[in-house]
Design a protein around this motif. Structure first.
Motif, PDB file in Angstrom:
ATOM      1  N   TYR A 177       0.901  -1.199   0.249  1.00  0.00           N
ATOM      2  CA  TYR A 177      -0.107   0.094   0.030  1.00  0.00           C
ATOM      3  C   TYR A 177       0.801   1.222  -0.042  1.00  0.00           C
ATOM      4  O   TYR A 177       1.839   1.390   1.078  1.00  0.00           O
ATOM      5  N   GLU A 195      -7.835   2.659   5.362  1.00  0.00           N
ATOM      6  CA  GLU A 195      -7.490   1.597   4.378  1.00  0.00           C
ATOM      7  C   GLU A 195      -5.949   1.164   5.049  1.00  0.00           C
ATOM      8  O   GLU A 195      -6.042  -0.176   4.932  1.00  0.00           O
ATOM      9  N   LYS A 258      -3.525   7.538  -4.375  1.00  0.00           N
ATOM     10  CA  LYS A 258      -3.377   6.213  -3.626  1.00  0.00           C
ATOM     11  C   LYS A 258      -2.960   5.549  -5.052  1.00  0.00           C
ATOM     12  O   LYS A 258      -3.603   5.007  -5.851  1.00  0.00           O
ATOM     13  N   ASN A 261      -2.462  -0.477  -3.877  1.00  0.00           N
ATOM     14  CA  ASN A 261      -3.382  -1.061  -3.070  1.00  0.00           C
ATOM     15  C   ASN A 261      -3.262  -2.550  -3.576  1.00  0.00           C
ATOM     16  O   ASN A 261      -4.248  -2.997  -4.379  1.00  0.00           O
TER      17      ASN A 261
END
Lengths: 284, 384
Positions: A177, A195, A258, A261
């Motif tokens: 991540y 998250e 982001k 992930n």
């Protein structure tokens, strides 16, 4: 699987998780660390993990003072070594949700070796690096994230070294991540932290933050730095990570988002499976 | 209690010192080991890697010795007995973190299987040059408890004592061994578990709101660990009873004083030494570790020649057993310190015994001073 609370906690709820008796804090006016602290407190309050299982660990530096103001189990250890301390904590008690707050100097300059090996091992920890491009607490020396050309106490003629591209580094090493925001992205930081709590492995967030020591030395106002961030920031979750270097050039973009992930299994999960397979007794 | 596959059955074994140290550590309750490869301590990590997962413990080979000791301090703050093992260069890298463990009063155990230094020195050969470093290696004033084994049996016995001392006093505790004792294979007797004293953490007995991690009403405050709900804040900064940073001179000195006093006031309980034929001795050899075995032979040989010589063996380095040593001095004898370094124990002996009564036989690392050399020195002392 997670049962996060969707509504923003009230100011009283935030305060309930602060060591208010320790205020005022040590951070300078215009510093961005407090914003990240609040975002973390909000994320912890909204997370499905019991408060008593959240642990906050830090090394040395301005960002590393954060555990001192948050009413959770907190450990303020030595410079650059928050990661291995956290690995010890987490490895013997997997119930703990261990989050590290570090400055760039602490995490990737003096602590760089731990950073790369912890990602390779895929330790189940959350690592937030507050990047202000400089050693603020000691008066403004350059570090591993100082953009080339920056003036600092120890690069008075302009910094001659290159800086780390942290999301690229973390992703290349295999971090499951990886995200980057600036202190302008409060909500995104909270969402990202929520998250990160659910990642079984090394979850990394870089937050770009203003530091008056840096801005003063580079002849700009903090507010200009923030305006500049807002102007230059581009959210692109699918960005080519090699484009994420941060430059002094005001015409270049600062890409946030982001970025990674992916499915992951931490070292700790693998180790406890080994213990089970060998018939090891956890209470032994 | 469940599976004990990793724990050795009581009995008599023929065992290497480093292996005996692992067996003792596991019986003492060690369930986390963090380490980095270094000669001559490697047998310890190898056996830990094999045994720990069998009993629900965790082994991690870290990226360096700094990470190793930090992992150990972290695991201890989760309430798990933890240790690392290393040798000179690795021990040097651990010094800053030893100061942290002292400051946040975290019980940890470090095994230093000494080799010849300085620098890379003599990686495969014996040395005793880290004696002062076990007390003075980190910056600032601090205390440690240091055990000095001279046999595989004591590698077993003393690692258990080291864990007990660490968790009794919340202080970094060191088993200062050496290459020869670590690699020596000898008889080791492992008693039944009921006959082995194992000390565990004293937990807080107050509500979290009332808990003070560094409560001055105790010499050694009860220890809360991560995840128990006490919400501790621990820092390497000078701090008050709550663990909060402070520069208030009064508060700071109160905490510093308590941390030193918890060892000082328990010195008589902690110190260990052994005497051989000291009652009528005119000259007493002071030695520790492997050197004490050579010294013992020299004492026996000297006695056969009619010299009234005895042996004072240090079993703890710190606290230093100065009281029994000064008692012996009252009987009017002289002392000869033998050690594999240029003069470390002798400095401490000279703190307590008048200089003119203290002789010294220093020895470069790489070998143990042979009994004949020690005997020669004894003759010199007697014959002037």
């Amino acid at each position: 699987m997670s049962r996060e609370i969707l509504i923003t906690p009230s100011i009283d709820e935030i305060k309930s998780l602060m060591r208010v008796e320790r205020l005022p804090h040590i951070w300078c006016p215009s510093c961005g660390i407090g914003i990240v602290a609040k975002a973390y407190v909000e994320a912890v309050l909204r997370s499905s993990i019991p408060l008593d299982k959240h642990v906050i660990v830090s090394g040395i530096g301005c960002s590393s003072r954060m555990p001192g103001y948050i009413k959770l189990d907190g450990y303020h250890v030595i410079h650059g070594r928050a990661i291995p301390f956290s690995v010890g904590l987490k490895s013997v008690n997997p119930e703990l949700e261990v989050t590290i707050f570090a400055g760039d100097g602490d995490l990737i300059t003096i602590g760089g070796n731990h950073f790369i090996h912890s990602i390779r091992r895929n330790d189940d920890i959350n690592v937030i690096m507050i990047n202000n491009y400089i050693y603020g607490m000691t008066g403004g020396q350059y570090g591993g994230t100082t953009p080339p050309g920056s003036r600092t106490l120890t690069s008075p003629y302009g910094h001659l070294e290159h800086n780390f591209n942290m999301p690229l580094l973390a992703a290349t090493l295999g971090a499951p991540y990886v995200a980057r925001w600036t202190v302008l992205h409060y909500r995104q930081i909270v969402d990202t932290l929520l998250e990160m709590f659910n990642v079984d492995g090394f979850a990394f967030l870089e937050v770009i933050s203003p530091c008056i020591v840096y801005t003063d030395m580079n002849r700009m106002e903090s507010i200009e730095f923030m305006r500049d961030l807002r102007r230059r920031v581009v959210i692109d979750n699918d960005a080519d990570l090699s484009d994420l270097s941060i430059s002094m050039d005001p015409d270049t973009r600062i890409v946030v988002g982001k970025f990674v992930n992916r499915e992951s299994e931490s070292f700790q999960t693998r180790y406890y499976r080994l213990i089970k397979k060998l018939g090891g007794d956890l209470d032994g | 209690m469940g599976s004990r596959d990793g724990i050795l059955e009581p009995g008599t074994y023929f065992m290497r010192g480093n292996d005996a140290c692992v067996e003792g550590a596991l019986i003492a309750g060690c369930r986390f080991f963090g380490g980095y490869p270094i000669t001559p301590s490697n047998e310890i990590s190898a056996l830990m890697a094999r045994k720990l997962p069998l009993i629900g413990g965790v082994f991690i080979q870290f990226e360096d010795e700094i990470a190793s000791i930090m992992g150990v301090i972290g695991a201890a703050n989760a309430g798990v007995k933890s240790m690392t093992a290393t040798s000179g260069p690795g021990f040097s890298l651990m010094q800053e973190a030893i100061g942290l463990a002292y400051m946040i009063e975290t019980p940890i155990v470090i095994v230093n299987v000494q080799r010849g230094g300085p620098s890379t020195g003599l990686p495969t050969q014996v040395g005793q040059g880290d004696f002062l470093q076990t007390h003075y290696g980190s910056h600032g004033d601090y205390m440690t408890i240091v055990y000095l084994p001279n046999s595989p049996q004591e590698m077993f016995d003393m690692i258990i004592k080291a864990f007990n001392a660490a968790w009794t006093y919340r202080v970094p505790t060191i088993l200062l061994s050496d290459q020869m004792v670590g690699h020596m294979i000898e008889r080791v007797v492992i008693p039944s578990l009921e006959d082995i004293l194992v000390v565990d953490r004293v937990k807080p007995d107050v509500d979290p709101e009332k808990y003070l991690p560094f409560d001055s009403k105790y010499l050694v405050p009860p220890m809360a660990v991560a995840g128990e709900g006490y919400r501790v804040h621990l820092t390497g900064l000078a701090h008050d009873e709550r663990g909060y940073p402070t520069t208030n001179p009064e508060t700071v000195s109160k905490q510093y004083e308590r941390m030193a006093e918890k060892i000082r006031r328990n010195e008589d309980r902690i110190i260990e030494w052994e005497e051989y034929l000291t009652h009528d001795a005119e000259l007493i050899i002071v030695a520790f570790g492997i050197t004490s075995r050579s010294a013992l032979k020299a004492v026996k040989d000297a006695r056969r020649l009619g010299y009234r010589v005895g042996l004072f063996r240090l079993k703890t380095g710190w606290p230093f057993p100065w009281k029994p040593l000064t008692r012996l001095a009252e009987q009017g004898c002289r002392f000869l310190v033998v050690e594999i370094n240029a003069g470390q124990v002798v400095r401490i002996v000279r703190e307590y015994i008048p200089n003119e009564l203290v002789y010294h036989l220093p020895w470069h690392p790489g070998s143990v001073p042979p009994p004949e050399i020690i005997l020669k020195k004894i003759r010199e002392v007697f014959n002037g």
